[in-house]
Design a protein around this motif. Sequence first.
Motif, short mmCIF file in Angstrom:
data_model
loop_
_atom_site.label_atom_id
_atom_site.label_comp_id
_atom_site.label_asym_id
_atom_site.label_seq_id
_atom_site.Cartn_x
_atom_site.Cartn_y
_atom_site.Cartn_z
N ASP A 257 0.82 -1.20 0.00
CA ASP A 257 0.00 0.00 0.00
C ASP A 257 0.86 1.26 0.00
O ASP A 257 0.49 2.28 -0.60
N ILE A 258 2.01 1.18 0.66
CA ILE A 258 2.96 2.30 0.60
C ILE A 258 3.42 2.51 -0.83
O ILE A 258 3.48 3.64 -1.34
N PHE A 259 3.74 1.41 -1.52
CA PHE A 259 4.13 1.50 -2.93
C PHE A 259 3.03 2.15 -3.77
O PHE A 259 3.31 2.96 -4.66
N PHE A 260 1.78 1.79 -3.51
CA PHE A 260 0.68 2.35 -4.29
C PHE A 260 0.63 3.88 -4.16
O PHE A 260 0.47 4.59 -5.15
N VAL A 261 0.76 4.38 -2.95
CA VAL A 261 0.69 5.82 -2.74
C VAL A 261 1.87 6.51 -3.43
O VAL A 261 1.71 7.56 -4.08
N ILE A 262 3.06 5.93 -3.30
CA ILE A 262 4.24 6.50 -3.95
C ILE A 262 4.05 6.54 -5.46
O ILE A 262 4.34 7.55 -6.12
N PHE B 291 -4.85 6.99 -5.78
CA PHE B 291 -5.34 8.36 -5.95
C PHE B 291 -4.97 9.23 -4.76
O PHE B 291 -4.92 10.46 -4.89
N ALA B 292 -4.71 8.63 -3.59
CA ALA B 292 -4.19 9.41 -2.48
C ALA B 292 -2.84 10.02 -2.86
O ALA B 292 -2.54 11.18 -2.53
N GLY B 293 -2.02 9.23 -3.57
CA GLY B 293 -0.77 9.77 -4.09
C GLY B 293 -0.99 10.86 -5.11
O GLY B 293 -0.28 11.87 -5.14
N SER B 294 -2.00 10.68 -5.97
CA SER B 294 -2.32 11.71 -6.97
C SER B 294 -2.74 13.01 -6.29
O SER B 294 -2.36 14.10 -6.72
N ILE B 295 -3.56 12.89 -5.25
CA ILE B 295 -3.99 14.08 -4.51
C ILE B 295 -2.78 14.81 -3.92
O ILE B 295 -2.68 16.04 -3.99
N CYS B 296 -1.85 14.04 -3.34
CA CYS B 296 -0.63 14.65 -2.80
C CYS B 296 0.15 15.38 -3.89
O CYS B 296 0.70 16.47 -3.67
N ALA B 297 0.21 14.78 -5.09
CA ALA B 297 0.95 15.40 -6.19
C ALA B 297 0.32 16.73 -6.59
O ALA B 297 1.03 17.73 -6.84
N LEU B 298 -1.00 16.78 -6.66
CA LEU B 298 -1.68 18.02 -7.04
C LEU B 298 -1.54 19.08 -5.96
O LEU B 298 -1.36 20.28 -6.27
N ILE B 299 -1.58 18.68 -4.70
CA ILE B 299 -1.38 19.65 -3.61
C ILE B 299 0.05 20.16 -3.61
O ILE B 299 0.30 21.38 -3.48
N LEU C 120 -2.35 7.64 5.03
CA LEU C 120 -2.19 9.02 5.49
C LEU C 120 -0.76 9.27 5.94
O LEU C 120 -0.21 10.36 5.72
N GLY C 121 -0.15 8.25 6.56
CA GLY C 121 1.24 8.40 6.96
C GLY C 121 2.15 8.65 5.78
O GLY C 121 3.02 9.55 5.82
N VAL C 122 1.98 7.90 4.71
CA VAL C 122 2.79 8.12 3.50
C VAL C 122 2.51 9.50 2.92
O VAL C 122 3.44 10.22 2.50
#
Length: 668
Positions: free
Chosen positions: A39-44, A203-211, A259-261
């Motif tokens: 799951d960490i990989f997915f967010v990255i 998509f949590a990673g995508s959101i982080c990228a846009l922010i 959320l931690g990632v």
Amino acid sequence: MARSFYRADIDGLRTVAVLPVLFHHAEFSWISGGYIGVDIFFVISGFLITSILMTEIREGRFSILNFYERRARRILPALSAVLVFCIPFALALMTPEEFKDFSQSLIATLLFVSNVLFWLETGYFHPDAEEKPLLHTWSLAIEEQYYIFLPVFLFLMWRYQRRYLLLSIVAIALASLAFSEWAWRNIPTANFYLIFSRAWELFAGSICALIAAKVGAGGQNTGRANLLSLAGLGMIAVALFGFEDATPFPSIFAVLPVLGVALILLYSRQGSITFALLSLAPIVFIGKISYSLYLWHQPLFAFARIQSTGELTDTIYLVLIGATFVLAVLSYYFIETPFRTPNPRLLVTRRSVFLGSALVTLAIGAFGAWGQLTKGRETLWLAYSDPTTVRVYQMVRSIKQDKYNLIDDGDCRVIAGELDAALQQRIRACHAKYGPGILLIGDSIAGDLFGAAVTNSNAPFLIGLGKGGCTFHTEADRPECRIQDYLSFLEAEPGLFRLAVYNQLGTFLLLNEDGESEGEYFVIDTDPAVVGQYTINQPALAKTIAGLTRLADLVDTVWLGPRIEPQIDMGFVLKKGCNFDYTLKQDQTAPFRMLDDALSQAVAKAAHPRLSYMPAEEMLQFDVGRDFITCDAFYWADGVHWSAAGERHFGARLGPLFNDAFARAPAR
């Protein structure tokens, strides 16, 4: 172009992802939640891919061809090497059934749908899963499915509805999270493997990228960056060491590590403590080879398990992890790195990448198709296997082909799942011919009992009624079950039978420490203490007593108690053969003996004059060394059901039932 997005701390975060996965798959109990590394990989992945794509889209440089070329360079060379590596070991070590499954997984991996295949085949935490060399490719499949959707989605949203881009991604992520929260309760295996319940992590990673593109990573406040990024590390640590295999996942629980990632991606920056920790040279190096580490570990672990005659020790796992690192380093420097960027001198051009990918896919796919078409190269395997192995294989294959054929002697000894009009008329005719008969009723275990009765009893009028999984306590949840129909027929036409015998799977009347009924898989856990932590399923027992009381109002009824279930996997038997010293898990018999006592007491408490309890194990006296397999006969069709040979073998010990109770039951 991707080099401008490089952050050393993200490589460090990859190390935090990959090492727990390796340790968890090595069955190191101290890191019980190691599976969250995926799951960490997915967010990255969501963060990096979205960052790269959005930069190219904003600058007018976006090309779908360039994107998929980069993905092919990144993923396919090392993956192809691992697939080719697996083939000779699979040929040498796998049984035909295993090799057929492996061949199927080769094709599914190449098409990036292996997550769908493994969802259809088995659960991730099922023991069979540990011996699938390509099981881990389910996560690659999810990422590739995400990559098919994301570029087009971002491009179209940016061109036509850019102000709603972030909002739309948040909406998709929330919908996916809501689905996973529903799915773990209703379709847990699909929840684990399918993209619909994993998309929110990407998509949590995508959101982080846009922010991050708007406000930058870490902001200007070093204190806040330290606090939040360290909090992110803490969240990941809690999940790694606090979650267990039994934790519903993915679900709302997965928000903690995700959320931690996200906090690390947004707030780790140069000068922060988190960045300093994750940017240490050894940690960064492991992160750089993390893809190869992930690819190589599962095949090594799986083939070692297939070859082993017992549980792998910690020492063996440490050796395998060391070998994984060696292969990962070689793979990174000699396979991954040369293919990363175009290099005409090495013939690593766009054309060669796409052409080579197509040729390798076709070649490996053709091998997979051959494995399928030859039924796991069965003929070749039989020709080169020793006679004892061939004998065991033939016994297992024969059991699978013949076990569940319904018995019907053409007269009055028949078993069926449906009490249709034709069978009702046949029962009436048998009653007229032989007088009151004997009824065996229950689930598939009662089917075993019927086979044993046919081969060990002279009763001429013997009827079996039941279906797999259909008991007095499961009928309300299973519309295909028809026990109430059976009772209604007996009420409408009394006197057709002089004795009814009820029999069902014992473990359906047990609850694990979480209050759940696990059926035949209750002894999956390798911890011997777990077996002794089962309690009686009191609601199920109460429903069963109520049903049996109603049955006893109509006919003398015997509840034949549970038998000890070896629950030894058929694939394990194929590998170990007929001369292996099979054993039960420590305390495996304890739940059955506890259940036997509870059922006997429940029947006595019901105090129905026509309902009695007969403990099966007192007659069977199961001994795994004597009663599981010999080189002449295999007595079990799977972990809980008797084979035809088993019906004869164990039926011979049921004399008190077949000879005494059958004969003693009065005609009414």
